[in-house]
Design an enzyme around this catalytic site. Structure first.
Site, mmCIF file in Angstrom:
data_model
loop_
_atom_site.group_PDB
_atom_site.id
_atom_site.type_symbol
_atom_site.label_atom_id
_atom_site.label_comp_id
_atom_site.label_asym_id
_atom_site.label_seq_id
_atom_site.Cartn_x
_atom_site.Cartn_y
_atom_site.Cartn_z
ATOM 1 N N ASP A 1 0.837 -1.203 0.000
ATOM 2 C CA ASP A 1 0.000 0.000 0.000
ATOM 3 C C ASP A 1 0.868 1.248 0.000
ATOM 4 O O ASP A 1 0.492 2.266 -0.581
ATOM 5 C CB ASP A 1 -0.935 -0.028 1.211
ATOM 6 C CG ASP A 1 -1.875 -1.211 1.125
ATOM 7 O OD1 ASP A 1 -2.604 -1.302 0.120
ATOM 8 O OD2 ASP A 1 -1.847 -2.070 2.023
ATOM 9 N N GLY B 1 -3.955 -3.530 3.197
ATOM 10 C CA GLY B 1 -5.184 -2.914 2.681
ATOM 11 C C GLY B 1 -6.225 -3.961 2.331
ATOM 12 O O GLY B 1 -7.424 -3.728 2.435
ATOM 13 N N GLU C 1 0.608 -12.517 5.125
ATOM 14 C CA GLU C 1 1.662 -11.920 4.286
ATOM 15 C C GLU C 1 2.964 -11.840 5.071
ATOM 16 O O GLU C 1 4.045 -12.144 4.569
ATOM 17 C CB GLU C 1 1.239 -10.526 3.826
ATOM 18 C CG GLU C 1 0.105 -10.572 2.800
ATOM 19 C CD GLU C 1 -0.461 -9.211 2.455
ATOM 20 O OE1 GLU C 1 -0.224 -8.245 3.204
ATOM 21 O OE2 GLU C 1 -1.155 -9.110 1.429
#
Ligand code: 5RP
Length: 222
Positions: free
Chosen positions: A88, A100, A107
């Site tokens: 982002d 986001g 992640e």
């Protein structure tokens, strides 16, 4: 060029970056979001040349599988040579705000396992200081109000992302009006709040390579 064209160009560049390193036993780490999706689409024709992928979200796992790429559980995989994902925001030190799409925890886990994190982004994501994009924080649901009060003490304006449940069954608080001077230190301070699962600052483990798509082409920083 439109933002979508810039994202497509950086997805192409990421394929060029990893293609020479693909081997029959390679398992790639794959991120989440529209840029990662474009990368997945371009990876599919190469599926015979590597073993498969670990995904940072259920959405990416579904897309990979639909395109014929085998998806493995991270616990069953040894080496992850590359993690390819969008951001982002990203700064000159290759530190990022991510999440986001609410996939920040998985992640961060896949990124932690990867030898090289390749961040793929269009030029609009490149910033001098992280924080204009509201920083996501994944929280255990019963801790949401407590964590929000603690985030106020750190200077943020926390807003509950209504209606969003993460792949881990948790909730997201977005920190508005929160410009970040020292990303690595703030990452640690937020993670130390009881009830926080993780936050979207990727500073202690930033990217190793940034592919940034601009009107002048894709710039590579490592
Ligand atoms: C999802 C993420 C994405 O990488 C980030 O939101 C960028 O998405 P996009 O490529 O769609 O701009 O962190 O949790």
């Amino acid at each position: 060029m439109t933002q979508d064209e810039l994202k497509a160009a950086v997805a192409d560049a990421a394929i060029k970056e990893i293609e020479p390193h693909l081997e029959k036993n390679t398992v790639l780490g794959i991120g989440t979001g529209s840029t990662a999706n474009l990368f997945i689409d371009r990876l599919a024709p190469l599926s015979e040349r590597f073993k498969g992928a670990v995904a940072s979200s259920e959405a990416s796992a579904k897309r990979l599988q639909a395109l014929g790429i085998e998806v493995f559980e991270l616990n069953s995989v040894g080496d992850v040579p590359f993690y390819i994902d969008g951001a982002d925001e990203v700064n000159a030190n290759l530190q990022m705000i991510k999440g986001g799409g609410a996939a920040l925890t998985r992640e961060k886990i896949v990124a932690a396992c990867a030898k090289r994190f390749i961040c793929i982004a269009d030029g609009s994501k490149y910033v001098a200081q992280l924080g204009n994009f509201p920083l996501p924080v994944e929280v255990i649901p019963m801790a949401r109000s407590y964590v929000a009060r603690e985030l106020v003490k750190l200077g943020a304006d926390p807003v509950y992302r209504q209606g969003v449940v993460t792949d881990n069954g948790n909730q997201i608080i977005d920190c508005f009006d929160f410009m970040i001077d020292d990303p690595a230190s703030m990452e640690a301070r937020i993670n130390a709040i009881v009830g926080v699962v993780t936050n979207g600052l990727f500073a202690q483990r930033g990217a190793d390579v940034l592919l940034l798509s601009t009107e002048n082409g894709v710039e590579r920083t490592a």
